[in-house]
Design an enzyme around this catalytic site. Structure first.
Site, PDB file in Angstrom:
ATOM      1  N   GLU A   1      -3.008 -11.214 -46.678  1.00  0.00           N
ATOM      2  CA  GLU A   1      -3.147 -10.123 -45.710  1.00  0.00           C
ATOM      3  C   GLU A   1      -1.842  -9.357 -45.543  1.00  0.00           C
ATOM      4  O   GLU A   1      -1.832  -8.123 -45.549  1.00  0.00           O
ATOM      5  CB  GLU A   1      -3.605 -10.671 -44.361  1.00  0.00           C
ATOM      6  CG  GLU A   1      -3.762  -9.575 -43.302  1.00  0.00           C
ATOM      7  CD  GLU A   1      -4.407 -10.086 -42.023  1.00  0.00           C
ATOM      8  OE1 GLU A   1      -5.562 -10.536 -42.093  1.00  0.00           O
ATOM      9  OE2 GLU A   1      -3.749 -10.045 -40.972  1.00  0.00           O
TER      10      GLU A   1
ATOM     11  N   GLN B   1      16.948  22.926 -42.099  1.00  0.00           N
ATOM     12  CA  GLN B   1      17.392  21.635 -42.624  1.00  0.00           C
ATOM     13  C   GLN B   1      16.922  20.468 -41.757  1.00  0.00           C
ATOM     14  O   GLN B   1      16.604  19.390 -42.263  1.00  0.00           O
ATOM     15  CB  GLN B   1      18.917  21.620 -42.728  1.00  0.00           C
ATOM     16  CG  GLN B   1      19.460  20.428 -43.505  1.00  0.00           C
ATOM     17  CD  GLN B   1      20.964  20.495 -43.667  1.00  0.00           C
ATOM     18  OE1 GLN B   1      21.698  20.251 -42.711  1.00  0.00           O
ATOM     19  NE2 GLN B   1      21.426  20.857 -44.849  1.00  0.00           N
TER      20      GLN B   1
END
Length: 379
Positions: free
Chosen positions: A242, A279
């Site tokens: 899992e 940016q």
């Protein structure tokens, strides 16, 4: 080292993405048990409910890495992360223990239905006072002739409201500690099983969950998984699968999310230019990509080790931590990038965040994974 997927692996992933997009992507996320079962039937029709189950019982017989790749493709194409989570739990927390530890007749009886989606499995381990610490569970299984009588309550059982079989853990020897726990696969029609109402959750709504109580539930010995007292080992094996494979659905979600963020940043304009020209925006997206790719490499490596019979708990813990934390951090970034629209219900960004929050909790919290790594370092 070869980081390329084989042509067979790429083809399988393409087929899964295409089939999921056709059969599941347009379904609304729902908590209606009948509609959830219909979604399971659609998933079963394209083989998702039997990925790692044995071929002789109708499964695809895939190893850990190929299972993870398929689940990643599932998560990439399906906006209902809860559905993908429920199916992954069915496969990894339940299917793997039944396939590897079930008595031959019992395993065949259950796995054929599980692979075809006719039998949905629920993982019944967690209790109010026991999560990852299986030695603290209070549910008991007392031998009575050729049967066991189960008594106790599980507090969070994935798929419980629609499950047909529960993989559960109970104490068979109170004085043996870790070696006193046994595992069982209990059909729902066994008398003495009481399933509570669906739990209200923050996310993963497509995976229904509930409390399950065993009131003098008489379980035939043939439904025990492994030898008596080997429940801890069974649980560890299921967790290895899992923690490695299930989190691939979050890689798929993150890939889909990253694409949406790039498209949004290149299409939306503010102050006379595209968001991508700032940016602060472009660097946020770059960091999202770095988190995703780093987590992906760790998860693929953990699965590769599992396939090589090198059950590396540290590698699995690093992968689980990296993927879950990347998914949560990226989702927070996505909400910020989309602004008000990311906060609103509808576009899917806020839903992704809610679905990612529990990733650092289930299958062992981030703190549990760090404890594993600390112990490996000799701390």
């Amino acid at each position: 080292m070869d980081f390329d997927l084989s042509s067979a692996q790429r083809d399988r992933c393409d087929r899964v993405r295409t089939a999921v997009a056709e059969h599941l992507a347009t379904r609304a996320v729902t908590t209606d048990p009948d509609l959830v079962r219909l979604a399971w039937q659609a998933a079963a029709s394209i083989g998702l409910t039997g990925l790692c189950l044995p071929v002789e019982h109708g499964g695809a017989g895939l190893g850990a890495l190929d299972t993870a790749l398929s689940l990643e493709a599932f998560g990439r194409a399906c906006p209902d992360t809860g559905l993908a989570f429920g199916i992954a739990a069915h496969l990894l927390s339940c299917g793997v223990p039944v396939a590897e530890f079930g008595a031959s007749g019992t395993a065949g009886e259950l796995l054929a239905g599980m692979a075809k989606g006719g039998l949905i499995a629920g993982n019944a381990m967690t209790e109010d006072e026991a999560g990852s610490d299986i030695g603290q569970i209070r549910t008991t299984a007392v031998r009575s002739g050729g049967d066991y009588v189960l008594r106790g309550e599980k507090s969070f059982v994935s798929n419980a409201p629609i499950a047909d079989v529960y993989v559960t853990y109970a104490i068979t020897d109170p004085d043996a500690g870790f070696l006193g726990v046994s595992a069982f696969a209990v059909p729902r029609d066994t008398g003495g099983i009481v399933v509570g109402p669906p739990l209200s959750k923050m996310g993963l709504h497509g995976c229904l969950a509930a409390r399950v109580r065993f009131d003098d539930c008489v379980v035939p010995e043939r439904f025990r998984l492994g030898a008596e007292g080997s429940g801890g080992m069974v649980f560890q094996r299921s967790m290895a699968w899992e923690r490695s494979c299930l989190f691939a659905i979050y890689l798929g979600l993150a890939e889909r999310q990253l694409q949406a963020c790039v498209e949004h940043a290149t299409a939306r304009r503010q102050f006379g230019r595209k968001l991508a020209g700032f940016q602060a925006v472009s660097h946020r997206i770059a960091r999202m990509r770095q988190r995703l790719e780093s987590a992906r490499l760790l998860l693929y490596r953990a699965c590769w080790l599992l396939d090589a019979d090198r059950d590396d708990a540290g590698a699995i813990a690093m992968a689980k931590t990296a993927v879950s934390e990347a998914a949560l951090a990226n989702s927070l970034d996505a909400v910020q990038l989309f602004g008000a629209s990311g906060y609103l219900v509808g576009p899917g960004i806020e839903q992704q965040l809610r679905d990612c929050v529990p990733a650092t909790i289930f299958s062992g919290t981030t703190e549990i994974q760090l404890e594993i790594l600390a112990r490996e370092a000799g701390l």
